[in-house]
Design a protein around this motif. Structure first.
Motif, PDB file in Angstrom:
ATOM      1  N   GLU A 230       0.824  -1.206   0.000  1.00 47.05           N
ATOM      2  CA  GLU A 230       0.000   0.000   0.000  1.00 47.05           C
ATOM      3  C   GLU A 230       0.862   1.261   0.000  1.00 47.05           C
ATOM      4  OE1 GLU A 230      -3.588   2.066  -0.150  1.00 47.05           O
ATOM      5  OE2 GLU A 230      -3.167  -0.069  -0.399  1.00 47.05           O
ATOM      6  N   LEU A 231       1.914   1.273   0.803  1.00 48.08           N
ATOM      7  CA  LEU A 231       2.797   2.448   0.874  1.00 48.08           C
ATOM      8  C   LEU A 231       3.472   2.712  -0.472  1.00 48.08           C
ATOM      9  CD1 LEU A 231       4.476   1.917   4.365  1.00 48.08           C
ATOM     10  CD2 LEU A 231       3.123   3.913   3.674  1.00 48.08           C
ATOM     11  N   ILE A 232       3.943   1.661  -1.104  1.00 46.38           N
ATOM     12  CA  ILE A 232       4.634   1.815  -2.389  1.00 46.38           C
ATOM     13  C   ILE A 232       3.679   2.343  -3.457  1.00 46.38           C
ATOM     14  CG2 ILE A 232       5.793   0.567  -4.252  1.00 46.38           C
ATOM     15  CD1 ILE A 232       6.930  -1.317  -2.081  1.00 46.38           C
ATOM     16  N   LYS A 233       2.456   1.811  -3.483  1.00 45.65           N
ATOM     17  CA  LYS A 233       1.492   2.245  -4.492  1.00 45.65           C
ATOM     18  C   LYS A 233       0.995   3.665  -4.232  1.00 45.65           C
ATOM     19  CE  LYS A 233      -0.231  -2.233  -6.091  1.00 45.65           C
ATOM     20  NZ  LYS A 233      -1.417  -3.093  -6.303  1.00 45.65           N
ATOM     21  N   ASN A 235       2.525   6.163  -2.654  1.00 45.86           N
ATOM     22  CA  ASN A 235       3.540   7.206  -2.790  1.00 45.86           C
ATOM     23  C   ASN A 235       4.174   7.280  -4.172  1.00 45.86           C
ATOM     24  OD1 ASN A 235       4.096   8.444   0.077  1.00 45.86           O
ATOM     25  ND2 ASN A 235       3.774   6.253   0.411  1.00 45.86           N
ATOM     26  N   HIS A 236       3.909   6.275  -5.005  1.00 51.30           N
ATOM     27  CA  HIS A 236       4.417   6.284  -6.382  1.00 51.30           C
ATOM     28  C   HIS A 236       5.932   6.482  -6.433  1.00 51.30           C
ATOM     29  CE1 HIS A 236       0.250   6.462  -7.727  1.00 51.30           C
ATOM     30  NE2 HIS A 236       0.062   7.530  -6.956  1.00 51.30           N
ATOM     31  N   TRP A 237       6.654   5.839  -5.513  1.00 46.38           N
ATOM     32  CA  TRP A 237       8.110   5.949  -5.532  1.00 46.38           C
ATOM     33  C   TRP A 237       8.660   5.284  -6.785  1.00 46.38           C
ATOM     34  CZ3 TRP A 237       6.986   3.982  -0.171  1.00 46.38           C
ATOM     35  CH2 TRP A 237       6.912   5.041   0.755  1.00 46.38           C
ATOM     36  N   SER A 238       9.598   5.944  -7.416  1.00 46.42           N
ATOM     37  CA  SER A 238      10.212   5.357  -8.609  1.00 46.42           C
ATOM     38  C   SER A 238      11.004   4.109  -8.242  1.00 46.42           C
ATOM     39  CB  SER A 238      11.134   6.373  -9.279  1.00 46.42           C
ATOM     40  OG  SER A 238      12.140   6.821  -8.361  1.00 46.42           O
ATOM     41  N   GLN A 239      11.617   4.133  -7.068  1.00 47.36           N
ATOM     42  CA  GLN A 239      12.366   2.987  -6.565  1.00 47.36           C
ATOM     43  C   GLN A 239      12.291   2.947  -5.051  1.00 47.36           C
ATOM     44  OE1 GLN A 239      16.318   3.557  -8.552  1.00 47.36           O
ATOM     45  NE2 GLN A 239      15.973   1.479  -9.270  1.00 47.36           N
ATOM     46  N   ALA A 240      12.433   1.754  -4.497  1.00 41.18           N
ATOM     47  CA  ALA A 240      12.440   1.588  -3.050  1.00 41.18           C
ATOM     48  C   ALA A 240      13.364   0.427  -2.698  1.00 41.18           C
ATOM     49  CB  ALA A 240      11.036   1.325  -2.515  1.00 41.18           C
ATOM     50  N   LEU A 241      14.194   0.646  -1.693  1.00 42.21           N
ATOM     51  CA  LEU A 241      15.074  -0.403  -1.181  1.00 42.21           C
ATOM     52  C   LEU A 241      14.484  -0.892   0.127  1.00 42.21           C
ATOM     53  CD1 LEU A 241      17.680  -2.066  -1.185  1.00 42.21           C
ATOM     54  CD2 LEU A 241      18.862  -0.085  -0.206  1.00 42.21           C
ATOM     55  N   VAL A 242      14.137  -2.179   0.181  1.00 44.01           N
ATOM     56  CA  VAL A 242      13.466  -2.752   1.351  1.00 44.01           C
ATOM     57  C   VAL A 242      14.419  -3.706   2.060  1.00 44.01           C
ATOM     58  CG1 VAL A 242      11.511  -4.131   2.157  1.00 44.01           C
ATOM     59  CG2 VAL A 242      11.225  -2.557   0.229  1.00 44.01           C
ATOM     60  N   PHE A 243      14.586  -3.511   3.369  1.00 46.64           N
ATOM     61  CA  PHE A 243      15.460  -4.369   4.152  1.00 46.64           C
ATOM     62  C   PHE A 243      14.659  -5.417   4.912  1.00 46.64           C
ATOM     63  CE2 PHE A 243      18.258  -0.686   3.676  1.00 46.64           C
ATOM     64  CZ  PHE A 243      19.415  -1.332   3.254  1.00 46.64           C
ATOM     65  N   ILE A 244      15.176  -6.640   4.873  1.00 48.69           N
ATOM     66  CA  ILE A 244      14.536  -7.752   5.578  1.00 48.69           C
ATOM     67  C   ILE A 244      15.615  -8.516   6.328  1.00 48.69           C
ATOM     68  CG2 ILE A 244      14.753  -9.408   3.664  1.00 48.69           C
ATOM     69  CD1 ILE A 244      11.846 -10.297   4.352  1.00 48.69           C
ATOM     70  N   GLY A 245      15.244  -9.145   7.423  1.00 48.90           N
ATOM     71  CA  GLY A 245      16.241  -9.802   8.259  1.00 48.90           C
ATOM     72  C   GLY A 245      16.768 -11.110   7.709  1.00 48.90           C
ATOM     73  N   ALA A 246      15.889 -12.044   7.401  1.00 53.97           N
ATOM     74  CA  ALA A 246      16.316 -13.392   6.994  1.00 53.97           C
ATOM     75  C   ALA A 246      16.222 -13.561   5.485  1.00 53.97           C
ATOM     76  CB  ALA A 246      15.462 -14.445   7.685  1.00 53.97           C
ATOM     77  N   LYS A 247      17.268 -14.135   4.900  1.00 57.52           N
ATOM     78  CA  LYS A 247      17.272 -14.355   3.455  1.00 57.52           C
ATOM     79  C   LYS A 247      16.184 -15.338   3.049  1.00 57.52           C
ATOM     80  CE  LYS A 247      21.014 -17.765   3.964  1.00 57.52           C
ATOM     81  NZ  LYS A 247      22.422 -18.077   3.650  1.00 57.52           N
ATOM     82  N   GLU A 248      15.797 -16.221   3.966  1.00 57.13           N
ATOM     83  CA  GLU A 248      14.761 -17.202   3.659  1.00 57.13           C
ATOM     84  C   GLU A 248      13.418 -16.532   3.360  1.00 57.13           C
ATOM     85  OE1 GLU A 248      16.700 -17.308   6.321  1.00 57.13           O
ATOM     86  OE2 GLU A 248      17.998 -19.036   5.914  1.00 57.13           O
ATOM     87  N   ASN A 249      13.201 -15.324   3.898  1.00 53.76           N
ATOM     88  CA  ASN A 249      11.920 -14.634   3.715  1.00 53.76           C
ATOM     89  C   ASN A 249      11.941 -13.633   2.560  1.00 53.76           C
ATOM     90  OD1 ASN A 249      11.008 -15.994   6.024  1.00 53.76           O
ATOM     91  ND2 ASN A 249      11.704 -14.367   7.388  1.00 53.76           N
ATOM     92  N   ALA A 250      13.120 -13.354   2.026  1.00 55.31           N
ATOM     93  CA  ALA A 250      13.247 -12.318   1.000  1.00 55.31           C
ATOM     94  C   ALA A 250      12.500 -12.689  -0.282  1.00 55.31           C
ATOM     95  CB  ALA A 250      14.717 -12.055   0.704  1.00 55.31           C
ATOM     96  N   ASP A 251      12.697 -13.918  -0.759  1.00 52.11           N
ATOM     97  CA  ASP A 251      12.047 -14.328  -2.008  1.00 52.11           C
ATOM     98  C   ASP A 251      10.533 -14.373  -1.874  1.00 52.11           C
ATOM     99  OD1 ASP A 251      14.361 -14.607  -3.552  1.00 52.11           O
ATOM    100  OD2 ASP A 251      14.749 -16.612  -2.764  1.00 52.11           O
ATOM    101  N   GLY A 252      10.039 -14.821  -0.712  1.00 52.62           N
ATOM    102  CA  GLY A 252       8.596 -14.883  -0.486  1.00 52.62           C
ATOM    103  C   GLY A 252       7.957 -13.516  -0.525  1.00 52.62           C
ATOM    104  N   LEU A 253       8.627 -12.534   0.082  1.00 56.25           N
ATOM    105  CA  LEU A 253       8.100 -11.172   0.068  1.00 56.25           C
ATOM    106  C   LEU A 253       8.150 -10.605  -1.355  1.00 56.25           C
ATOM    107  CD1 LEU A 253       6.997  -8.742   1.609  1.00 56.25           C
ATOM    108  CD2 LEU A 253       9.360  -8.044   2.077  1.00 56.25           C
TER     109      LEU A 253
END
Length: 412
Positions: A230-233, A235-253
């Motif tokens: 919702e935040l990304i849509k 604010n219409h950001w051209s790009q966003a860098l999102v940080f996540i803790g575990a690599k196992e969850n990165a692909d799912g997100l």
């Protein structure tokens, strides 16, 4: 103040990129000390220009002495390539050269480049030690040692490697250490390798960039993915860098965001070096709108005019928060840092507040009422009272994050 006023030779000043017109605070502090051949312990916010702060004085030393070398140690291969990109923009017109020595790259290719006697070695500790143990490299001509992102070298367990490498350098050398955060442990270990280092700080210790607008939203843990979309849509950001803790969850997100129509990719340790490079290149070129990254790989990500950094999860180490948000608002630009915080992250948030000495108040996100309750520390949760006033619970729960701020400031 100009670069010429810092006693840099005209040839070096002329080689600067056209968008580099005057020294940043950390450059103005570091360059004179390094030119005076002092050891330096420098603290500066991410994006403040620390690469040029050490690169310019070491290049000035190399220009009349092309047989000498300089060594830059970094914690990750991504950061190694980023530093090399910055180095190449200046060394090429000067007739000097550099090489990246890191894992994931063909060793034979690196050996070929080493045979050309490059002036600057940019290396991760593991690959450098491999080359040294195989006697395929000598550090006898290294007169300057730089530790970039020194706190990460310590946190990731590379300090024994750093010490082993330092022992292979000439006793008479210059050393400079750079980081956005310095713990007491790091300062102690650093001074053991240095000779009367000069401590330089361009900003308040462990602070975030003043050009970053930070917002923290308290949301349910299970609502974070929807809130992020919702935040990304909105604010219409051209790009966003999102940080996540575990690599196992990165692909799912990443899959959830792609399903929502947001072009997204993930960068983590399970990907090969070629996959990492392609993923990062697609983000830098704008082909990918959102990049989800773990902290392990975040240090090498430098995007010009990156509008927003989002903490999908707060980091385990408070110092990492400073580095994460520092990916935006680089080189004097404005930036936004957003954190999605759930009740289970109260301890991590308090640690960040303590480190940065800032209130960092949380607020509710419109359309995402907080129904989760703070943990009581008990092993079993009491049955939920379905007749409870959820609005009242929400107001009470958000106060858990407000610290000692006045009650009036907690109102929406």
């Amino acid at each position: 103040m100009s670069f010429s006023s810092l006693s840099l030779v005209p040839k070096l000043v002329q080689a600067l990129p056209k968008n580099v017109v005057k020294p940043t605070d950390i450059q103005a502090l570091v360059i004179p000390q390094m030119l005076a051949e002092k050891d330096v312990l420098a603290q500066a916010n991410t994006g403040s220009g620390k690469t040029l702060a050490y690169l310019l004085p070491l290049l000035q030393r190399l220009l009349p002495n092309p047989d000498q070398q300089a060594l830059v140690l970094v914690p990750t291969r991504e950061l190694a390539f980023q530093v090399n990109d910055s180095v190449g923009k200046i060394t090429q017109p000067l007739g000097l050269s550099s090489v990246v020595l890191c894992g994931g790259v063909d060793k034979a290719q690196q050996q070929t480049e080493l045979a050309q006697r490059p002036n600057i070695l940019i290396a991760t500790t593991g690959r450098l030690l491999d080359l040294l143990s195989a006697e395929e490299l000598s550090l006898k001509q290294v007169k300057t040692l730089i530790l970039d992102e020194a706190d990460r070298l310590l946190d990731m367990g590379f300090w024994p490697d750093v010490q082993a490498i330092a022992k292979k350098l000439p006793a008479q050398r210059q050393m400079a250490m750079f980081s956005a955060t310095f713990s007491d442990t790091l300062k102690q270990k650093a001074t053991a390798l240095m000779s009367a280092p000069v401590a330089l700080t361009a900003h308040q210790e462990n602070s975030t960039n003043k050009d970053i607008a930070e917002t923290l939203y308290l949301v349910n843990k299970g609502s974070k993915a929807k809130a992020l979309i919702e935040l990304i849509k909105q604010n219409h950001w051209s790009q966003a860098l999102v940080f996540i803790g575990a690599k196992e969850n990165a692909d799912g997100l990443a899959k959830k965001l792609n399903k929502a129509g947001i072009t997204t990719n993930a960068l983590h340790g399970n990907k090969s070096q070629s996959e990492r490079e392609e993923t990062l290149a697609q983000f830098k070129s704008g082909q990918t709108q959102v990049l989800i990254a773990t902290d392990l790989l975040a240090r090498g990500i430098h995007i010009e005019q990156l509008p927003v950094v989002i903490n999908f999860e707060l980091p385990m180490h408070a110092e990492t928060y400073v580095h994460r948000v520092g990916r935006t608002a680089r080189a004097g630009e404005q930036g936004v840092a957003i954190s999605l915080v759930c009740h289970g992250e109260a301890e991590a948030l308090n640690a960040i507040r303590s480190l940065t000495q800032r209130e960092l108040p949380v607020q509710e996100l419109d359309g995402f009422p907080v129904t989760d309750k703070p943990s009581t520390g008990e092993s079993k949760r009491a049955p939920r009272d379905k007749k409870a006033n959820r609005r009242t619970n929400s107001k009470k729960s958000i106060k858990q994050f407000q610290g000692k701020r006045p009650n009036s400031s907690a109102k929406r």
